[in-house]
Design a protein around this motif. Structure first.
Motif, PDB file in Angstrom:
ATOM      1  N   SER A   1     -16.835  10.242  -7.771  1.00 28.76           N
ATOM      2  CA  SER A   1     -17.991   9.648  -8.202  1.00 28.76           C
ATOM      3  C   SER A   1     -18.858  10.674  -9.234  1.00 28.76           C
TER       4      SER A   1
ATOM      5  N   PRO B   1     -15.278  12.862   0.524  1.00 34.14           N
ATOM      6  CA  PRO B   1     -14.656  11.332  -0.104  1.00 34.14           C
ATOM      7  C   PRO B   1     -13.750  10.794   0.978  1.00 34.14           C
TER       8      PRO B   1
ATOM      9  N   ALA C   1     -22.463   8.343  -3.372  1.00 31.87           N
ATOM     10  CA  ALA C   1     -21.908   7.139  -3.607  1.00 31.87           C
ATOM     11  C   ALA C   1     -20.281   7.444  -3.251  1.00 31.87           C
ATOM     12  N   GLY C   2     -19.993   8.834  -3.597  1.00 35.14           N
ATOM     13  CA  GLY C   2     -18.479   9.221  -3.511  1.00 35.14           C
ATOM     14  C   GLY C   2     -18.127   9.375  -2.218  1.00 35.14           C
ATOM     15  N   ALA C   3     -18.903   9.597  -0.909  1.00 32.34           N
ATOM     16  CA  ALA C   3     -18.698   9.885   0.299  1.00 32.34           C
ATOM     17  C   ALA C   3     -17.895   8.874   1.275  1.00 32.34           C
ATOM     18  N   GLY C   4     -16.603   8.997   1.626  1.00 32.00           N
ATOM     19  CA  GLY C   4     -16.252   8.166   2.254  1.00 32.00           C
ATOM     20  C   GLY C   4     -15.998   8.191   3.782  1.00 32.00           C
TER      21      GLY C   4
END
Lengths: 81, 158, 158, 81
Positions: C14, C121, C45-48
């Motif tokens: 991201s 992520p 927004a890239g953290a999963g």
């Protein structure tokens, strides 16, 4: 005998229905149901080989025998989490 | 505290009963308030460590830009598989309390899809129980994910 | 999303910058609202996967009934040790974002003494980074705990 | 030379003060400061052997030399978390 098939995720989209009844010979196994379904539903033929199976809401083997009124669900690769 | 004469014998393990596991498939948002409520529900006076895993919808996957996701579940079996996992956790970590909630339906980037909370007397157990539960959920609970891209969509594994 | 022409090259990671680590010694309560704010602050927004560890004051320790606790810290060194740990985490898990906050002063049973949040992520990294950070905090950050019993009090290790 | 000693937790309660100045010969080490302090502060004699040491907010070894104006803290067994 008759089993109830429910469809979820990719299978439901391929079939366009959430469930249906499937007539089977008495004592038919999960493997036999899978074969019959692939014939009757060409849209599923490519998806079914990658699916696990559940009978009455528990994972089942290919040789598991089905009984009248059972709920049979083919489970595509999981994506939860 | 309620019975001071029994303090000596009961001090090692808190006398408060462990709460039953919380298991849900839901269409409601798993927002901060919902997560806090789960944490509070599993926290007893004997809990020293609480580990919370929150899975969040990312904006990318497998090199593709993800606009949104949709989760589907076989809800009755999903909840019974989650209950089976919770029973395994209770057997391996007998002093643990557990909550597992998975959201289904459409989700936006940044929204939470799954929450697992493990509360235990000590932190090592809490980390292990939480990790075990989310790994087991991903391995066996019938839930599916459709990724929606700028130019299409796909039911994806994992 | 801001620059659609770069979607293909930037989709793997991201493009949102990782937030700097959040490090604090505080006398304020680490309540649900405070923990949620930390989680939001480290979530891009890239953290999963987001793993949160909350250490909570238990009602018993070493067979003794604990009524309350008091934490003390060498605050300047505690924050610099926490910053050193955060730098190690950033090196080992380059896509992680981290928050570490320890409360000091008097705490009641059930109150939260420490919170560590790791956002990554993927979940494996988030569990590992969070666990590494709290273990390192306990091993090297100059913070001390006094347990207050019915009949006395003691500065205790661990 | 003079160093600033700060006390925390059990040490602060034993001494009854949060800090003090300690005069030391030039080039004195952490170990020498520890020895001198144990003599001057009998209340600390039992606690100091279990303590680590920090100089200017970083962990230091026994042989670390001190300099004028340094901040020296003896760190009792940790209890954070």
């Amino acid at each position: 005998m008759q089993v109830r098939i429910r469809y979820f995720a990719a299978l439901r989209e391929a079939v366009g229905e959430a469930e249906e009844a499937l007539d089977l010979p008495d004592g038919a196994t999960v493997a036999q149901a899978r074969g019959l379904l692939a014939e009757r539903r060409p849209a599923l033929a490519k998806l079914l080989p990658a699916c696990a199976a559940a009978v009455n809401r528990g994972y089942a083997q290919a040789e598991t025998p089905l009984s009248d009124g059972a709920e049979l669900v083919f489970i595509p690769p999981l994506g939860g989490g | 505290m309620a019975d001071e004469t029994s303090a000596e014998t009961s001090a090692e393990t808190s006398e408060q009963a462990l709460p039953a596991p919380i298991i849900h498939i839901t269409r409601d948002p798993l927002d901060g308030e919902a997560i806090r409520a789960l944490e509070q529900a599993v926290t007893t006076a004997g809990a020293g460590g609480i580990v919370t895993f929150a899975g969040v919808v990312r904006d990318n996957a497998r090199g593709k830009r993800v606009r949104a996701l949709e989760y589907d579940a076989y809800p009755e079996m999903a909840e019974s598989e989650m209950a089976r996992i919770a029973a395994e956790v209770a057997q391996r970590w007998p002093e643990s309390a557990l909550a597992m909630v998975h959201r289904i339906g459409p989700l936006a980037i940044g929204e939470c899809s799954v929450v697992v909370v493990a509360a235990c007397p000590h932190r090592a157990e809490a980390f292990e129980a939480c990790r075990y539960a989310i790994d087991a959920l991903k391995a066996s609970v019938p839930i599916w994910k459709k990724e929606i891209y700028e130019d299409g969509q796909e039911w994806v594994e994992g």
